[in-house]
Scaffold this motif. Sequence first.
Motif, PDB file in Angstrom:
ATOM      1  N   ILE A 175     -56.980  36.314 -92.457  1.00  0.00           N
ATOM      2  CA  ILE A 175     -56.673  37.713 -92.151  1.00  0.00           C
ATOM      3  C   ILE A 175     -57.148  38.061 -90.744  1.00  0.00           C
ATOM      4  N   GLU A 176     -56.250  38.627 -89.953  1.00  0.00           N
ATOM      5  CA  GLU A 176     -56.531  39.058 -88.586  1.00  0.00           C
ATOM      6  C   GLU A 176     -56.590  40.587 -88.540  1.00  0.00           C
TER       7      GLU A 176
ATOM      8  N   GLU B  72     -48.772  38.605 -81.267  1.00  0.00           N
ATOM      9  CA  GLU B  72     -47.606  38.152 -82.028  1.00  0.00           C
ATOM     10  C   GLU B  72     -47.791  36.704 -82.478  1.00  0.00           C
ATOM     11  N   GLY B  73     -47.503  36.458 -83.751  1.00  0.00           N
ATOM     12  CA  GLY B  73     -47.654  35.128 -84.316  1.00  0.00           C
ATOM     13  C   GLY B  73     -49.066  34.835 -84.798  1.00  0.00           C
ATOM     14  N   MET B  74     -49.987  35.767 -84.568  1.00  0.00           N
ATOM     15  CA  MET B  74     -51.388  35.571 -84.951  1.00  0.00           C
ATOM     16  C   MET B  74     -51.795  36.497 -86.094  1.00  0.00           C
ATOM     17  N   GLY B  75     -50.830  36.967 -86.873  1.00  0.00           N
ATOM     18  CA  GLY B  75     -51.137  37.867 -87.978  1.00  0.00           C
ATOM     19  C   GLY B  75     -51.689  37.124 -89.177  1.00  0.00           C
TER      20      GLY B  75
ATOM     21  N   GLU C 199     -49.897  26.565 -89.077  1.00  0.00           N
ATOM     22  CA  GLU C 199     -48.900  27.010 -88.101  1.00  0.00           C
ATOM     23  C   GLU C 199     -49.495  28.066 -87.174  1.00  0.00           C
ATOM     24  N   LYS C 200     -50.263  28.983 -87.725  1.00  0.00           N
ATOM     25  CA  LYS C 200     -50.923  29.998 -86.904  1.00  0.00           C
ATOM     26  C   LYS C 200     -51.876  29.321 -85.913  1.00  0.00           C
ATOM     27  N   GLY C 201     -52.618  28.348 -86.370  1.00  0.00           N
ATOM     28  CA  GLY C 201     -53.531  27.612 -85.495  1.00  0.00           C
ATOM     29  C   GLY C 201     -52.799  26.858 -84.402  1.00  0.00           C
ATOM     30  N   ARG C 202     -51.656  26.280 -84.748  1.00  0.00           N
ATOM     31  CA  ARG C 202     -50.847  25.556 -83.767  1.00  0.00           C
ATOM     32  C   ARG C 202     -50.360  26.506 -82.677  1.00  0.00           C
ATOM     33  N   LYS C 203     -49.868  27.679 -83.078  1.00  0.00           N
ATOM     34  CA  LYS C 203     -49.386  28.663 -82.105  1.00  0.00           C
ATOM     35  C   LYS C 203     -50.516  29.135 -81.194  1.00  0.00           C
ATOM     36  N   PHE C 204     -51.692  29.352 -81.789  1.00  0.00           N
ATOM     37  CA  PHE C 204     -52.830  29.780 -80.968  1.00  0.00           C
ATOM     38  C   PHE C 204     -53.190  28.696 -79.963  1.00  0.00           C
ATOM     39  N   ALA C 205     -53.278  27.457 -80.416  1.00  0.00           N
ATOM     40  CA  ALA C 205     -53.629  26.344 -79.517  1.00  0.00           C
ATOM     41  C   ALA C 205     -52.613  26.218 -78.384  1.00  0.00           C
TER      42      ALA C 205
ATOM     43  N   ALA D 240     -58.596  43.887 -80.872  1.00  0.00           N
ATOM     44  CA  ALA D 240     -57.258  43.338 -80.587  1.00  0.00           C
ATOM     45  C   ALA D 240     -56.505  44.298 -79.664  1.00  0.00           C
ATOM     46  N   GLY D 241     -55.622  43.707 -78.883  1.00  0.00           N
ATOM     47  CA  GLY D 241     -54.745  44.526 -78.063  1.00  0.00           C
ATOM     48  C   GLY D 241     -55.258  44.843 -76.708  1.00  0.00           C
TER      49      GLY D 241
END
Length: 122
Positions: free
Chosen positions: A34-35, A41-44, A54-60, A121-122
């Motif tokens: 939970i964020e 975007e993509g980190m929710g 997948e979230k970790g991959r996008k962050f990396a 955030a933001g």
Amino acid sequence: MNTEQVAQRLVELCRKGEFDQAQNELYADDAASIEPKGAAEGMGDAYGMDAIREKGRKFAESIEAYHGFSVSEPLIAENWFSVTMGMDVTMKGMGRIDMNEICVYRVKDGKIVHEQFFYDAG
């Protein structure tokens, strides 16, 4: 593993930068991540290990360079523990930023079933 053992192992692996190993070893298949509202975007929020990975991959992929990373010792209360994490990174399209967050985890049957992150955030 009990909560303290899971917490210590997570800290150990994160300090080495072995985030994938931490997820593979310590997380339940149906874990939730939970964020805060307003996360990038993509980190929710993510439910289940496929979505968390997948979230970790996008962050990396959003990081150009790591300049520093820290993890505190865990604070444990029964089936819950928390740590602070700090990351000095250069993000694609955003430049260099110093991120700090509080991370809270719930352990059930020796696995992390819930993680929640608290940061501006933001």
